[in-house]
Write an enzyme that holds these catalytic residues in place. Sequence first.
Site, PDB file in Angstrom:
ATOM      1  N   GLU A  79      78.692  46.821 -28.151  1.00  0.00           N
ATOM      2  CA  GLU A  79      79.858  46.437 -27.353  1.00  0.00           C
ATOM      3  C   GLU A  79      81.043  46.146 -28.276  1.00  0.00           C
ATOM      4  O   GLU A  79      80.869  45.475 -29.287  1.00  0.00           O
ATOM      5  CB  GLU A  79      79.538  45.189 -26.503  1.00  0.00           C
ATOM      6  CG  GLU A  79      78.471  45.465 -25.448  1.00  0.00           C
ATOM      7  CD  GLU A  79      78.202  44.257 -24.544  1.00  0.00           C
ATOM      8  OE1 GLU A  79      78.864  43.212 -24.722  1.00  0.00           O
ATOM      9  OE2 GLU A  79      77.338  44.366 -23.668  1.00  0.00           O
TER      10      GLU A  79
ATOM     11  N   VAL B 251      72.290  44.201 -15.780  1.00  0.00           N
ATOM     12  CA  VAL B 251      73.174  43.039 -15.932  1.00  0.00           C
ATOM     13  C   VAL B 251      72.512  42.005 -16.842  1.00  0.00           C
ATOM     14  O   VAL B 251      72.909  40.840 -16.857  1.00  0.00           O
ATOM     15  CB  VAL B 251      73.510  42.406 -14.566  1.00  0.00           C
ATOM     16  CG1 VAL B 251      74.440  43.300 -13.762  1.00  0.00           C
ATOM     17  CG2 VAL B 251      72.241  42.092 -13.765  1.00  0.00           C
TER      18      VAL B 251
ATOM     19  N   ARG C 204      70.721  42.411 -20.724  1.00  0.00           N
ATOM     20  CA  ARG C 204      71.167  42.623 -22.088  1.00  0.00           C
ATOM     21  C   ARG C 204      71.093  44.119 -22.398  1.00  0.00           C
ATOM     22  O   ARG C 204      70.180  44.812 -21.946  1.00  0.00           O
ATOM     23  CB  ARG C 204      70.303  41.836 -23.079  1.00  0.00           C
ATOM     24  CG  ARG C 204      70.618  40.345 -23.136  1.00  0.00           C
ATOM     25  CD  ARG C 204      71.982  40.130 -23.785  1.00  0.00           C
ATOM     26  NE  ARG C 204      72.321  38.720 -23.960  1.00  0.00           N
ATOM     27  CZ  ARG C 204      73.073  38.021 -23.120  1.00  0.00           C
ATOM     28  NH1 ARG C 204      73.504  38.592 -22.002  1.00  0.00           N
ATOM     29  NH2 ARG C 204      73.376  36.768 -23.373  1.00  0.00           N
TER      30      ARG C 204
ATOM     31  N   ASP D   5      76.585  47.015 -17.068  1.00  0.00           N
ATOM     32  CA  ASP D   5      77.561  45.990 -17.438  1.00  0.00           C
ATOM     33  C   ASP D   5      77.371  45.530 -18.876  1.00  0.00           C
ATOM     34  O   ASP D   5      78.241  44.866 -19.429  1.00  0.00           O
ATOM     35  CB  ASP D   5      77.442  44.796 -16.486  1.00  0.00           C
ATOM     36  CG  ASP D   5      78.514  43.748 -16.731  1.00  0.00           C
ATOM     37  OD1 ASP D   5      79.705  44.101 -16.656  1.00  0.00           O
ATOM     38  OD2 ASP D   5      78.157  42.585 -17.012  1.00  0.00           O
TER      39      ASP D   5
ATOM     40  N   HIS E 160      80.957  44.125 -19.613  1.00  0.00           N
ATOM     41  CA  HIS E 160      80.269  42.834 -19.728  1.00  0.00           C
ATOM     42  C   HIS E 160      81.035  41.744 -18.958  1.00  0.00           C
ATOM     43  O   HIS E 160      81.410  40.694 -19.494  1.00  0.00           O
ATOM     44  CB  HIS E 160      80.120  42.422 -21.193  1.00  0.00           C
ATOM     45  CG  HIS E 160      78.968  41.487 -21.422  1.00  0.00           C
ATOM     46  ND1 HIS E 160      78.204  41.518 -22.566  1.00  0.00           N
ATOM     47  CD2 HIS E 160      78.443  40.485 -20.663  1.00  0.00           C
ATOM     48  CE1 HIS E 160      77.260  40.581 -22.508  1.00  0.00           C
ATOM     49  NE2 HIS E 160      77.401  39.945 -21.359  1.00  0.00           N
TER      50      HIS E 160
ATOM     51  N   SER F  86      80.169  41.129 -15.316  1.00  0.00           N
ATOM     52  CA  SER F  86      79.561  40.984 -13.988  1.00  0.00           C
ATOM     53  C   SER F  86      79.544  39.547 -13.499  1.00  0.00           C
ATOM     54  O   SER F  86      79.583  39.292 -12.304  1.00  0.00           O
ATOM     55  CB  SER F  86      78.139  41.545 -13.986  1.00  0.00           C
ATOM     56  OG  SER F  86      77.305  40.850 -14.888  1.00  0.00           O
TER      57      SER F  86
END
Length: 328
Positions: free
Chosen positions: A265, A234, A236, A260, A284, A286
Amino acid sequence: MEKPVLAVLCGDDQARNLTESPAMQPIESAAVVRYTGEAGLADALRDADALFVYDFLSRAVPDAWHAANRLRWLHIASAGVDPVMFPGMRDSDVVLTNSRGVFDDSIAEYVLGVILTFAKDLHTSLDLQRASRWQHRETERIAGRSVLVVGTGPIGRAIARMLRAVGMRVAGAGRRARSGDPDFGDVHASGRLVDHLPGYDYVAAVAPLTEQTKGLFDAAAFAAMKPSARFVNVGRGELVVTADLVEALRTGGIAGAALDVFDTEPLPVDSPLWTMRNVLVSPHMSGDFIGWRDTLVEVFADNFHRWQTGAPLRNVVDKQLGYVPSDR
């Protein structure tokens, strides 16, 4: 007295939320506010005194930095500051602040949730329900299981407190080793992370992205973990060497992962992580509780008032470290 000029970097889909936020109304009265997307950032930065990076996923600031001829303060609407941490910013006199504290408890709840999902095999239960299959199984307890939280800032501390509350045994990994920490008990030195990984059932990564932590979780780290261990990221995406993680999951080097954040991305559609049975993927999100966008504006508005009145700013980032130093 001349009003300060504030540039606000936001996506087209974010501008309405900002302009309608009650927290922005006093700022719009006290400053000349320039809302802009990435394409107009350089123009907005010319003669601007402050920059609010509301679009915290944007990587546009380094390319527009040449136009920041008067900037004194930059605030980013996230805890991580890597999108605005580049040599020009690091070497400047511009004060950098972040939004530390907004997402702590929400991310801690996410970590507890994915640990419970793994232990109680909830993802399999959903699959069986959709297939109308009654298949009894036994599941794991989490009480007494061990967790290493890599990253001892406020988010890591919130995770540690929540996991301790449900009976898990928690330790931390940070810049320096110590014992007797109020939240972690023992803290291991992250420089010797591989030495400590074998002792834990779960490993949660929440460290900030710095030159020291980039690629921290590589083949050696995953090889050091128990084959039964689960990995939770959670922090990077760049903390992890993705190919090494995929290989560890594919070969049974570790039992599972809840991810996450990713080094790319959105996660590419052809990534093997999408279809691995032992992987939980979330986009992404959380920390993103209902109302988080407004809270981020309120945090900035509080700091703007402090900046305008000369009061000490909250969450000042040490630009050499890449994060807000902790008191503990």
